[in-house]
Motif scaffolding. Structure first.
Motif, PDB file in Angstrom:
ATOM      1  N   SER A   7       0.539 -69.977  26.838  1.00 20.23           N
ATOM      2  CA  SER A   7      -0.092 -70.796  25.801  1.00 20.23           C
ATOM      3  C   SER A   7      -0.468 -69.979  24.566  1.00 20.23           C
ATOM      4  CB  SER A   7      -1.327 -71.499  26.364  1.00 20.23           C
ATOM      5  OG  SER A   7      -2.339 -70.561  26.633  1.00 20.23           O
ATOM      6  N   LEU A   8      -0.258 -68.663  24.604  1.00 13.05           N
ATOM      7  CA  LEU A   8      -0.539 -67.849  23.416  1.00 13.05           C
ATOM      8  C   LEU A   8       0.529 -68.113  22.345  1.00 13.05           C
ATOM      9  CD1 LEU A   8      -1.300 -64.337  24.972  1.00 13.05           C
ATOM     10  CD2 LEU A   8      -2.946 -65.917  23.974  1.00 13.05           C
ATOM     11  N   PRO A   9       0.111 -68.334  21.107  1.00 21.02           N
ATOM     12  CA  PRO A   9       1.110 -68.591  20.050  1.00 21.02           C
ATOM     13  C   PRO A   9       1.759 -67.287  19.573  1.00 21.02           C
ATOM     14  CG  PRO A   9      -1.097 -68.712  19.140  1.00 21.02           C
ATOM     15  CD  PRO A   9      -1.255 -68.408  20.596  1.00 21.02           C
ATOM     16  N   THR A  10       2.629 -66.708  20.378  1.00 21.05           N
ATOM     17  CA  THR A  10       3.262 -65.462  19.948  1.00 21.05           C
ATOM     18  C   THR A  10       4.295 -65.756  18.864  1.00 21.05           C
ATOM     19  OG1 THR A  10       4.903 -65.678  21.678  1.00 21.05           O
ATOM     20  CG2 THR A  10       3.004 -64.319  22.187  1.00 21.05           C
ATOM     21  N   VAL A  11       4.655 -64.723  18.157  1.00 18.90           N
ATOM     22  CA  VAL A  11       5.561 -64.850  17.018  1.00 18.90           C
ATOM     23  C   VAL A  11       6.873 -65.558  17.412  1.00 18.90           C
ATOM     24  CG1 VAL A  11       6.992 -63.476  15.455  1.00 18.90           C
ATOM     25  CG2 VAL A  11       4.586 -62.914  15.753  1.00 18.90           C
ATOM     26  N   GLU A  12       7.366 -65.240  18.613  1.00 23.25           N
ATOM     27  CA  GLU A  12       8.657 -65.796  19.039  1.00 23.25           C
ATOM     28  C   GLU A  12       8.585 -67.296  19.329  1.00 23.25           C
ATOM     29  OE1 GLU A  12       7.041 -63.359  20.417  1.00 23.25           O
ATOM     30  OE2 GLU A  12       8.232 -61.543  20.200  1.00 23.25           O
ATOM     31  N   LYS A  13       7.367 -67.808  19.561  1.00 22.03           N
ATOM     32  CA  LYS A  13       7.275 -69.209  19.987  1.00 22.03           C
ATOM     33  C   LYS A  13       7.161 -70.183  18.823  1.00 22.03           C
ATOM     34  CE  LYS A  13       4.943 -67.951  24.206  1.00 22.03           C
ATOM     35  NZ  LYS A  13       3.535 -67.723  24.516  1.00 22.03           N
ATOM     36  N   LYS A  14       7.166 -69.671  17.605  1.00 30.73           N
ATOM     37  CA  LYS A  14       6.999 -70.549  16.453  1.00 30.73           C
ATOM     38  C   LYS A  14       8.052 -71.655  16.449  1.00 30.73           C
ATOM     39  CE  LYS A  14       6.496 -70.591  11.487  1.00 30.73           C
ATOM     40  NZ  LYS A  14       5.913 -69.869  10.382  1.00 30.73           N
ATOM     41  N   GLY A  15       7.586 -72.860  16.124  1.00 29.22           N
ATOM     42  CA  GLY A  15       8.523 -73.969  15.992  1.00 29.22           C
ATOM     43  C   GLY A  15       8.710 -74.770  17.263  1.00 29.22           C
ATOM     44  N   LYS A  16       8.135 -74.312  18.362  1.00 31.99           N
ATOM     45  CA  LYS A  16       8.237 -75.087  19.604  1.00 31.99           C
ATOM     46  C   LYS A  16       6.827 -75.396  20.083  1.00 31.99           C
ATOM     47  CE  LYS A  16      11.906 -72.008  20.791  1.00 31.99           C
ATOM     48  NZ  LYS A  16      11.465 -70.622  20.790  1.00 31.99           N
ATOM     49  N   PRO A  17       6.688 -76.524  20.789  1.00 30.02           N
ATOM     50  CA  PRO A  17       5.365 -76.807  21.332  1.00 30.02           C
ATOM     51  C   PRO A  17       4.969 -75.743  22.362  1.00 30.02           C
ATOM     52  CG  PRO A  17       6.847 -78.688  21.620  1.00 30.02           C
ATOM     53  CD  PRO A  17       7.675 -77.557  21.106  1.00 30.02           C
ATOM     54  N   LEU A  18       3.700 -75.389  22.389  1.00 37.62           N
ATOM     55  CA  LEU A  18       3.232 -74.412  23.370  1.00 37.62           C
ATOM     56  C   LEU A  18       3.027 -75.096  24.719  1.00 37.62           C
ATOM     57  CD1 LEU A  18       0.580 -72.782  21.045  1.00 37.62           C
ATOM     58  CD2 LEU A  18       2.697 -71.708  21.814  1.00 37.62           C
ATOM     59  N   PRO A  19       3.489 -74.473  25.792  1.00 34.82           N
ATOM     60  CA  PRO A  19       3.264 -75.078  27.109  1.00 34.82           C
ATOM     61  C   PRO A  19       1.770 -75.049  27.445  1.00 34.82           C
ATOM     62  CG  PRO A  19       4.634 -73.087  27.274  1.00 34.82           C
ATOM     63  CD  PRO A  19       4.167 -73.183  25.862  1.00 34.82           C
TER      64      PRO A  19
END
Ligand code: ATP
Ligand code: MG
Lengths: 336, 333
Positions: free
Chosen positions: A262-274
């Motif tokens: 659930s951490l908003p890491t740089v790679e996860k941008k643009g996708k919903p966080l689990p």
């Protein structure tokens, strides 16, 4: 394991509270140790029991909260067997010192930095001359990297920035020859640039002086940058303990995994966080079995029957989950 | 779907030109004199429709003051503000209901921004009434719709703020902000008082709402991972000035300004593959905003500092398409 390597060891600790609604079960910790010279992190959400753990160690529990059973061994001595008098004379603010988010609360506003630091030094080194005392204060302020110590020590707490106040408190802890520092979200109110300096300082003190730190935080990234090992606390129970790299690269408990994903890491941008569904357990009404069972996507009936045993999955990595035992059958062979 | 690329049609919704805000303070003990805190000093920003602009910087750099000037909590000392091309700098223009409706704000700590004596229903109803969003008979349906949108069960309409968790209170604050059907929402540290898991929910919610209503955001935060996650463009502020501004990815990757570099290096970050960034501290404290350093305001803490930096204030210069930095030595390492 040699317990001499541990500055603190907690065994079978249960802490409950009397409330108008009944008995609240606040902490239930099977085993936890802090090694000498290590920075050990406790990570958990609000209400996990992080601050309560710190207060239990220091013997400062609120009136309605009590230790039901367990041991807290500080360098081999059980703190829970000590009287309040002994704790306040020998332990609190001496061997074990705590710093909080608000350093003003621990500093005396009417005394200068010099007054406060020198007082601690002379208590621990009676018979120092004025000059010696002065030099020691300078030395202690330099140790915590306060710039311009001669000027800084003339100041009152309100004249210092938040980061400087924390440094003064750490210098007082060191002057009292503390070997265990408990930091309860102590950098939370600081700017990241200032926070980075405090983290560097803790690392350096651990290395140079062997100072151990219990680093309490709700921020996984923060704790991971400064700690060697992490313990994951959920509703008063430790679900997993291991080396930082193991915890963040190879988390074994579903809760730890959810927390990380659930951490908003740089790679996860643009996708919903689990995210994980469900609500945080109520201390008045705790599950008999696994404390995480009602939110766990891997749930099966046996999870709510008994508490999962707290077991070592790989050397030094402990886990409270029955599923993981089955996922990794090879560990059975390694065990014996 | 790549969230970063949706809307860069350059349809400007908000523009601030040469914005300044000085706060007078009394100094001196016997001989009183007035000095000024240069909270924001000649700031230019543009926010496009459907775009999220992130603003980062240390405390006291002016990010919250900027937000408060934009939503008309303070009047600017100097400068102009345009909303959808209309000059709203005169106080009267910004006090008009139309303007107030269009820009809403969500604060850091929902515990203090929600009136503890009011039920959730009344909290959300207030903007509906003030801005006459729907007819009186439709209030409850509209409140239910808003609560549903932010994921709070409509049965809890009659509860009070203290009965909710931090994350839930922040959702209620968002529902209240959206009740007015604004075009721009200013989020001042929207997740810094809540836990990681609630933070993830709020971030997802903000993305969904933006996609659905083509909302614009100004996001103020000290948490760079949050800012990165939400923002299309990013402005870095230091002592009342923007020192670097551009596409979020470009600011993160190129870091033309030494202050941007220092800020990025101080942030605890875990990447998805489980590596932890090695942090570095920035030496020295933020100088006083009453007498900011001459020349470049960052020169007292800058590793690149040279003679010119102490004397001449660097202008924002364009280094890439739409990417600006204010440093004499921005492209020299
Ligand atoms: N005196 C008390 N009586 C009853 N329950 C208490 C008491 N003090 C704390 N608790 C409960 O104990 C639990 C743990 O509280 P604690 O303050 O240790 O949480 P924390 O992990 O430090 O959270 P935070 O991140 O918000 O500081 C909470 O459920 C809290 O409500
Ligand atoms: Mg706490």
């Amino acid at each position: 394991m040699n317990s001499k390597d541990n500055v603190l060891e907690i065994k079978d600790l249960k802490v409950d509270a009397h409330t108008v609604m009944g008995t609240a079960e606040l902490l239930n910790i099977k085993h936890l140790e802090i090694k000498t010279g290590e920075i050990f992190g406790i990570i958990g959400e609000s209400g996990a029991g992080k601050s309560l753990l710190a207060l239990t160690i220091l013997g400062l529990l609120p009136k309605n909260v009590y230790v039901k059973n367990g041991q807290i061994l500080y360098k081999g001595e059980d703190l829970l067997k000590k009287s309040q008098e002994e704790l306040s004379q020998r332990i609190r603010g001496k061997g074990i010192t705590m710093i909080f988010q608000d350093p003003m609360a621990s500093l005396n506003p009417v005394f200068t930095v010099y007054d406060q630091v020198s007082q601690v030094i002379s208590r621990h080194n009676p018979g120092l001359s004025k000059k010696q005392l002065y030099d020691r204060v300078i030395e202690m302020l330099e140790l915590v990297k306060l710039s311009d110590p001669e000027n800084t020590m003339k100041k009152y707490p309100h004249e210092l920035s938040g980061g400087m106040r924390q440094r003064v408190l750490i210098s007082m802890a060191l002057s009292a020859k503390a070997d265990l520092l408990i930091s309860d979200e102590a950098t939370r109110a600081l700017d990241v640039t200032i926070q980075a300096g405090i983290l560097k300082l803790l690392e350096e003190l651990a290395e140079k002086l062997g100072l151990s730190t219990l680093f309490i935080s709700s921020n996984m990234a923060l704790a991971s940058t400064v700690c060697q090992r992490l313990g994951i606390l959920y509703a008063g129970e430790v679900l997993e303990i291991g080396r930082v790299e193991e915890i963040i690269r190879n988390p074994r408990h579903v809760y730890t995994r959810s927390f990380l994903s659930s951490l908003p890491t740089v790679e996860k941008k643009g996708k919903p966080l689990p995210i994980i569904k469900g609500i945080y357990p109520d201390p008045l009404n705790k599950a008999k079995g696994c404390i995480f069972a009602d939110r766990c996507p891997d749930y099966s009936a046996e999870c709510s029957q008994n508490k999962p045993t707290y077991h070592e999955v790989i050397p030094g990595h402990f886990l409270a989950c029955i599923k993981e035992e089955k996922h990794k059958p090879s560990s059975d062979n390694d065990m014996d | 779907m790549d969230w970063g690329e949706i809307n860069l049609k350059n349809e400007v919704i908000l523009e601030a030109v040469g914005l300044k805000k000085y706060f007078p303070i009394e100094t001196g003990f016997l001989k009183k004199s007035i000095e000024y805190v240069h909270a924001i000093d000649t700031v230019n920003i543009k926010v496009n429709k459907g775009e999220a602009l992130g603003i980062v910087g240390e405390s006291g750099c002016g990010k919250s003051t900027l937000a408060q000037v934009l939503v008309n909590i303070y009047s600017p000392t100097e400068g102009k503000i345009f909303f959808e091309g209309v000059d709203v700098s005169p106080k009267a223009a910004r006090n008009s209901l139309g303007f107030k409706k269009n820009i809403q704000m969500v604060f850091q700590d929902p515990f203090w921004s929600l009136n503890p004596r009011k039920m959730v229903r009344d909290i959300i109803m207030e903007p509906l009434k003030v801005h006459r969003i729907v007819e009186y008979e439709c209030f409850d349906t509209e409140i239910e719709r808003l609560m549903d949108m932010v994921g709070i069960g409509k049965k809890r309409m009659f509860s009070y703020p203290h009965e909710f968790s931090g994350g839930e209170r922040q959702r209620i604050a968002i529902a209240r902000a959206l009740a007015a059907r604004p075009k721009l929402v200013i989020l001042d540290e929207p997740t810094s008082s809540i836990d990681t898991l609630s933070q993830a929910e709020i971030l997802n919610l903000l993305i969904e709402l933006r996609d659905e209503f083509n909302l614009s955001y100004i996001l103020i935060s000290h948490d760079l991972s949050v800012v990165h996650f939400l923002s299309d463009r990013l402005a870095v502020m230091y002592l009342g000035k923007i020192v670097e501004i551009g596409k979020t990815e470009t600011v993160f990757n190129l870091m033309y300004h030494p202050y941007t570099q220092a800020l990025m290096k101080a942030i605890p970050l875990i990447s998805s593959n489980g590596t932890v960034q090695n942090i570095e501290a920035l030496e020295g404290n933020v100088p006083s905003a009453i007498n900011p350093p001459k020349g470049c305001r960052f020169h007292t803490r800058c590793y690149k500092c040279q003679e010119i930096c102490r004397n001449k204030e660097p202008e924002l210069r364009e280094f890439e398409d739409g990417h600006f930095a204010a440093c004499h030595f921005a492209n020299q390492s």
